[in-house]
Design an enzyme around this catalytic site. Structure first.
Site, PDB file in Angstrom:
ATOM      1  N   ASP A   5      70.218 -49.180  43.997  1.00 13.32           N
ATOM      2  CA  ASP A   5      70.712 -47.808  43.934  1.00 13.32           C
ATOM      3  C   ASP A   5      69.899 -47.069  42.882  1.00 13.32           C
ATOM      4  O   ASP A   5      69.969 -47.387  41.695  1.00 13.32           O
ATOM      5  CB  ASP A   5      72.204 -47.849  43.552  1.00 13.32           C
ATOM      6  CG  ASP A   5      72.834 -46.467  43.550  1.00 13.32           C
ATOM      7  OD1 ASP A   5      72.110 -45.475  43.746  1.00 13.32           O
ATOM      8  OD2 ASP A   5      74.061 -46.391  43.338  1.00 13.32           O
ATOM      9  N   ASP A  59      68.685 -42.984  48.567  1.00 12.27           N
ATOM     10  CA  ASP A  59      68.514 -43.679  47.284  1.00 12.27           C
ATOM     11  C   ASP A  59      69.164 -45.060  47.231  1.00 12.27           C
ATOM     12  O   ASP A  59      69.254 -45.655  46.168  1.00 12.27           O
ATOM     13  CB  ASP A  59      68.996 -42.797  46.127  1.00 12.27           C
ATOM     14  CG  ASP A  59      70.502 -42.567  46.171  1.00 12.27           C
ATOM     15  OD1 ASP A  59      71.084 -42.695  47.264  1.00 12.27           O
ATOM     16  OD2 ASP A  59      71.074 -42.266  45.124  1.00 12.27           O
ATOM     17  N   GLU A  60      69.609 -45.564  48.368  1.00 12.83           N
ATOM     18  CA  GLU A  60      70.223 -46.896  48.357  1.00 12.83           C
ATOM     19  C   GLU A  60      69.700 -47.759  49.497  1.00 12.83           C
ATOM     20  O   GLU A  60      69.578 -47.289  50.626  1.00 12.83           O
ATOM     21  CB  GLU A  60      71.749 -46.785  48.496  1.00 12.83           C
ATOM     22  CG  GLU A  60      72.412 -46.224  47.256  1.00 12.83           C
ATOM     23  CD  GLU A  60      73.929 -46.240  47.341  1.00 12.83           C
ATOM     24  OE1 GLU A  60      74.493 -47.243  47.839  1.00 12.83           O
ATOM     25  OE2 GLU A  60      74.547 -45.256  46.907  1.00 12.83           O
TER      26      GLU A  60
HETATM   27 MG   LIG Z   1      72.015 -43.408  43.357  1.00 18.09          MG
END
Ligand SMILES: [Mg+2]
Length: 411
Positions: free
Chosen positions: A12, A108-109
């Site tokens: 993350d 973003d993950e």
């Molecule tokens: Mg994040």
């Protein structure tokens, strides 16, 4: 359970949009900063913030105006989504040094299956530490990584410590680490579920794990059983790495009509039916919302016409159909015959837009409609197309046994 124990990472990126802005402009480092649609527009919405801005109590989705009240010398930068996508790609290239089994959960993950990489590069924690370091040193952004034996716990682990950190949940320590956590920390436990569970004294993930399956099924249906499986560390959902959603540029369906039609009412029904299958596939492909609707119309002389228009991002059949029909009415001569019709959407945002939808009320309304469409989709999935037809197509018997040809267009 048979087989080798899996090693799963969940990565993350920390304060991702804000971190990219700082990586691009290091002069911003250490200053409280927000990313917003238009920094000069005080009614604009905070899309992202860095650690320093968080210290002032600034929250995502509040107005720039209210953020400025909390921190008058706040740095404000406009969003650069193409840069975020570029960074997201570069980060994935780093993951790719250790495994090709990468599932992109959002911009973003990612979820990574490194079970087979362990023999080459070291254990889960070692690989996670290498990735963490390389991301920071090479790209100037940071990542929190969870290491575990399934996806749900890896995700939980990634939340434990941030920024720039690695946390490990193993078969030996999960009861100490996971069980005391409040139940809403677990994936898929939202407000309503949390409330239901709390009324039965189920407050932690440990409570959930130790509750009788029958009770959970009674309270939450099938989902109750699944949540219990997650809580007990028994999730065996694979990392879906073959999915190449990035390559999917558009989703479209078209149909050749059994006879040429010109009635606007009939055309409208066809457009709704097509739009519904497009929205369904859009949902399945998990590409987020689309910002462009295209239609193609073939006339009786086999000439094709295409038109397109931009719309506020959507994954809803209703929006797609309305736009497609409006395009048709705007461009196609009244009374002219139609041989073939197609509806296509493109310009997917892969879920990053959810943070850019400014108007909170609009968002609520959208979510309400989304829930309704999802409910329809579920019933369809179970019973087939003819079972539950949207009001507009209900009257058209021809749509029973409808065979709409799907085509994925890749560029
Ligand atoms: Mg994040």
């Amino acid at each position: 359970m048979a087989g080798q124990e899996r090693v799963i990472l969940h990565s993350d990126l920390n304060n991702f949009f804000a971190s990219v802005e700082i990586a691009l402009n290091p002069a911003l480092e250490g200053k409280p900063l927000i990313v917003c649609g238009d920094p000069k527009e005080r009614h604009g919405i905070v899309l992202a913030k860095n650690e320093e801005a968080k210290k002032y109590g600034i929250k995502t989705a509040e107005t720039v105006y209210s953020a400025l009240k909390k921190c008058p010398n706040l740095e404000r930068v406009p969003s650069h989504f193409s840069e975020y996508k570029r960074y997201s790609r570069m980060v994935k290239e780093i993951y790719g040094r250790y495994t090709e089994k990468i599932e992109e959960c959002s911009i973003d993950e990612c979820s990574l299956d490194i079970t087979e990489s362990v023999a080459l590069f070291g254990d889960g924690k070692e690989i996670a530490e290498k990735i963490r370091k390389e991301v920071r040193e090479e790209l100037g952004v940071t990542v929190s990584i969870g290491v575990s034996f399934n996806k749900v716990f890896a995700k939980l682990a990634s939340e434990l410590k941030k920024p720039d950190a690695v946390s490990v949940i193993t078969k030996d320590n999960y009861k100490q680490i996971v069980y005391p956590l409040p139940v809403n920390e677990m994936l898929f436990v939202g407000g309503a579920t949390e409330k239901t569970l709390a009324s039965y004294g189920i407050k932690t993930i440990g409570d959930l794990a130790e509750t009788e399956e029958e009770l959970l099924v009674r309270l939450l249906g099938k989902r109750g059983r699944q949540l219990r499986v997650f809580a007990r560390g028994e999730d065996n959902e694979p990392v879906k790495w073959q999915k190449t959603k990035e390559d999917l540029k558009s989703i479209g369906n078209s149909t050749t009509l059994s006879k040429d039609i010109s009635s606007r009412e009939e055309i409208k029904r066809w457009i709704y039916a097509l739009s519904e299958s497009v929205a369904g596939r859009q949902r399945e492909a998990d590409v987020g919302r689309a910002n462009t609707v295209h239609i193609v119309v073939r006339d009786e002389n086999l000439r094709d016409f295409t038109w397109q228009t931009k719309i506020p991002p959507t994954a809803l059949c209703g929006d797609i159909a309305k736009t497609a029909y409006a395009l048709f009415c705007q461009h196609y001569p009244l009374g002219a015959k139609v041989r073939m019709l197609g509806v296509t959407v493109s310009g997917f945002d892969y879920h990053i837009e959810q943070m850019t939808i400014g108007e909170v009320t609009g968002k609520k309304e959208y979510e309400k409609r989304e829930r309704a469409e999802n409910a329809v989709a579920k019933i369809r999935e179970k019973y087939g197309y003819a079972t539950l037809q949207r009001g507009i197509v209900l009257t058209d018997e021809k749509l029973n046994g409808l065979d709409i040809k799907g085509q994925k267009e890749e560029k």
